[in-house]
Write an enzyme that holds these catalytic residues in place. Sequence first.
Site, PDB file in Angstrom:
ATOM      1  N   LYS A 107      50.849  30.001  80.711  1.00 64.12           N
ATOM      2  CA  LYS A 107      52.239  30.481  80.667  1.00 64.12           C
ATOM      3  C   LYS A 107      52.908  30.327  82.020  1.00 64.12           C
ATOM      4  CE  LYS A 107      52.038  32.848  76.480  1.00 64.12           C
ATOM      5  NZ  LYS A 107      52.769  33.541  75.481  1.00 64.12           N
ATOM      6  N   LYS A 112      48.549  24.556  69.796  1.00 68.37           N
ATOM      7  CA  LYS A 112      48.500  25.711  68.899  1.00 68.37           C
ATOM      8  C   LYS A 112      49.899  25.984  68.304  1.00 68.37           C
ATOM      9  CE  LYS A 112      48.661  30.073  70.716  1.00 68.37           C
ATOM     10  NZ  LYS A 112      49.057  31.344  70.132  1.00 68.37           N
ATOM     11  N   LYS A 153      55.002  30.825  68.623  1.00 65.12           N
ATOM     12  CA  LYS A 153      56.416  31.181  68.492  1.00 65.12           C
ATOM     13  C   LYS A 153      57.202  30.841  69.751  1.00 65.12           C
ATOM     14  CE  LYS A 153      54.813  35.819  68.991  1.00 65.12           C
ATOM     15  NZ  LYS A 153      54.391  36.853  68.097  1.00 65.12           N
TER      16      LYS A 153
HETATM   17  P1  ATP Z   1      52.911  33.161  72.055  1.00 65.32           P
HETATM   18  O1  ATP Z   1      52.438  31.774  71.757  1.00 65.32           O
HETATM   19  O2  ATP Z   1      54.356  33.306  72.230  1.00 65.32           O
HETATM   20  O3  ATP Z   1      52.123  33.798  73.154  1.00 65.32           O
HETATM   21  P2  ATP Z   1      51.747  33.715  69.561  1.00 65.32           P
HETATM   22  O4  ATP Z   1      52.504  32.835  68.648  1.00 65.32           O
HETATM   23  O5  ATP Z   1      50.377  33.307  69.994  1.00 65.32           O
HETATM   24  O6  ATP Z   1      52.650  34.038  70.806  1.00 65.32           O
HETATM   25  P3  ATP Z   1      50.942  36.440  69.364  1.00 65.32           P
HETATM   26  O7  ATP Z   1      51.757  37.623  69.165  1.00 65.32           O
HETATM   27  O8  ATP Z   1      50.511  36.205  70.762  1.00 65.32           O
HETATM   28  O9  ATP Z   1      51.657  35.144  68.854  1.00 65.32           O
HETATM   29  O10 ATP Z   1      49.653  36.439  68.445  1.00 65.32           O
HETATM   30  C1  ATP Z   1      49.365  37.391  67.485  1.00 65.32           C
HETATM   31  C2  ATP Z   1      48.030  37.140  66.823  1.00 65.32           C
HETATM   32  O11 ATP Z   1      48.044  35.929  66.088  1.00 65.32           O
HETATM   33  C3  ATP Z   1      46.854  37.007  67.803  1.00 65.32           C
HETATM   34  O12 ATP Z   1      45.697  37.578  67.225  1.00 65.32           O
HETATM   35  C4  ATP Z   1      46.685  35.528  67.933  1.00 65.32           C
HETATM   36  O13 ATP Z   1      45.374  35.174  68.293  1.00 65.32           O
HETATM   37  C5  ATP Z   1      47.021  35.070  66.532  1.00 65.32           C
HETATM   38  N1  ATP Z   1      47.573  33.714  66.554  1.00 65.32           N
HETATM   39  C6  ATP Z   1      48.684  33.315  67.201  1.00 65.32           C
HETATM   40  N2  ATP Z   1      48.887  32.003  67.013  1.00 65.32           N
HETATM   41  C7  ATP Z   1      47.872  31.566  66.219  1.00 65.32           C
HETATM   42  C8  ATP Z   1      47.529  30.296  65.665  1.00 65.32           C
HETATM   43  N3  ATP Z   1      48.266  29.225  65.916  1.00 65.32           N
HETATM   44  N4  ATP Z   1      46.436  30.216  64.879  1.00 65.32           N
HETATM   45  C9  ATP Z   1      45.692  31.311  64.612  1.00 65.32           C
HETATM   46  N5  ATP Z   1      45.954  32.530  65.112  1.00 65.32           N
HETATM   47  C10 ATP Z   1      47.031  32.670  65.917  1.00 65.32           C
END
Ligand code: ATP
Length: 347
Positions: free
Chosen positions: A130, A215, A218
Amino acid sequence: MATTTAPGAAPQEVRPRPARPRTFSGIKPSGEPHLGTYLGAVKRWVEMQDEYDNFFCIVDLHAVTVPQDPAALRRRTRELAAFYVAAGIDTAKSTILVQGHVPAHAELGWILNCITPMGWLERMTQFKDKSAKEGDNRERISAGLFDYPVLMAADILLYDARYVPVGDDQRQHVELTRDIAERFNRLYGETLVVPEAVIAETGARIMGLEDPTQKMSKSEDLPGQAIGVFDNPGVIRRNVMRATTDSGREVRFDPSRPGIYNLLTIYEVLSGESRPAIEARFEGKGYGDFKRALADLVLDVLTPIQERSRQLLTSGEVDDILRQGAERAAPVAGATLLRVKRAMGLA
Ligand code: ATP
Ligand code: LTN
């Protein structure tokens, strides 16, 4: 609930002893929740919730480690809570809370800061990724972003959680939580439960649709990268049909073809079917047919969740759920915080 302390009453020093093992997990209300969050986290929580005593959190204090628009943050916090319920989290079995509604999170976060070495945090890959996005410019990266995993450790440790169901990207943060708990226990005596990450074999790392080497996230800039759980059907269908795939034709689980492999993984987790059954179903069909079937499946799952979310938001039911969640969580968190403070001489 595992504790007999009434909401608002002074926390007791007894360690809460839940009849079922505790789980704790959370999601940031920092952007629109997407299919990766659903498949990697919320769907698993729903499947596990009967066996455990669960706390599922909307981690708003984590969201503000990067700038957030206040109105959007407020809206997304409610929407995420509605999504948890609409996706199947049952408030009879699980507590849903907003992190910032329970002040013990921030308080334990501070305390744990004081026993966490900087070196441990400097090794966190999420922070490195990040901050690289900000050009590693130390004037633009908040101290909160660096410190973020310590607050996450506080979240988990406050509830004596044994299990932390998360996606693969959070494995390192749960390991850090274990290290912090063990260090605390060494320094001040057995006080904190050392948790374990629970990570699914399939679906723990859903990749983006546009760039399947990244990955699904959001905070991604690519417009077609994520399927938002609240996206309208036309957008979902278009993004699935446009998903990057190679020039092959065979619909097979082949990790060397990341685009189609990722779409098949999404199909696998959503349908619950085995890989051979899925390959047999699409034998002799092309990517187009498969993508159409995948879009249908995604919509079959998301449409009822969207409708139920809307009802929860307009009726105000979600606000009652969150109020009740904070009331249930506060005494549990308060009891752990008191134990920690007593151990350290702060109480
Ligand atoms: P950011 O990428 O903005 O940091 P994010 O999309 O990863 O956010 P989070 O709120 O950080 O969303 O994640 C919430 C949960 O969803 C966590 O347990 C994370 O491991 C899981 N998660 C997020 N993205 C994925 C993905 N692409 N595949 C599987 N699990 C995910
Ligand atoms: N750091 C996590 C969100 C998170 C979390 C937690 C997950 C905050 N506190 C406690 C599990 C348990 C993320 O970025 N997805």
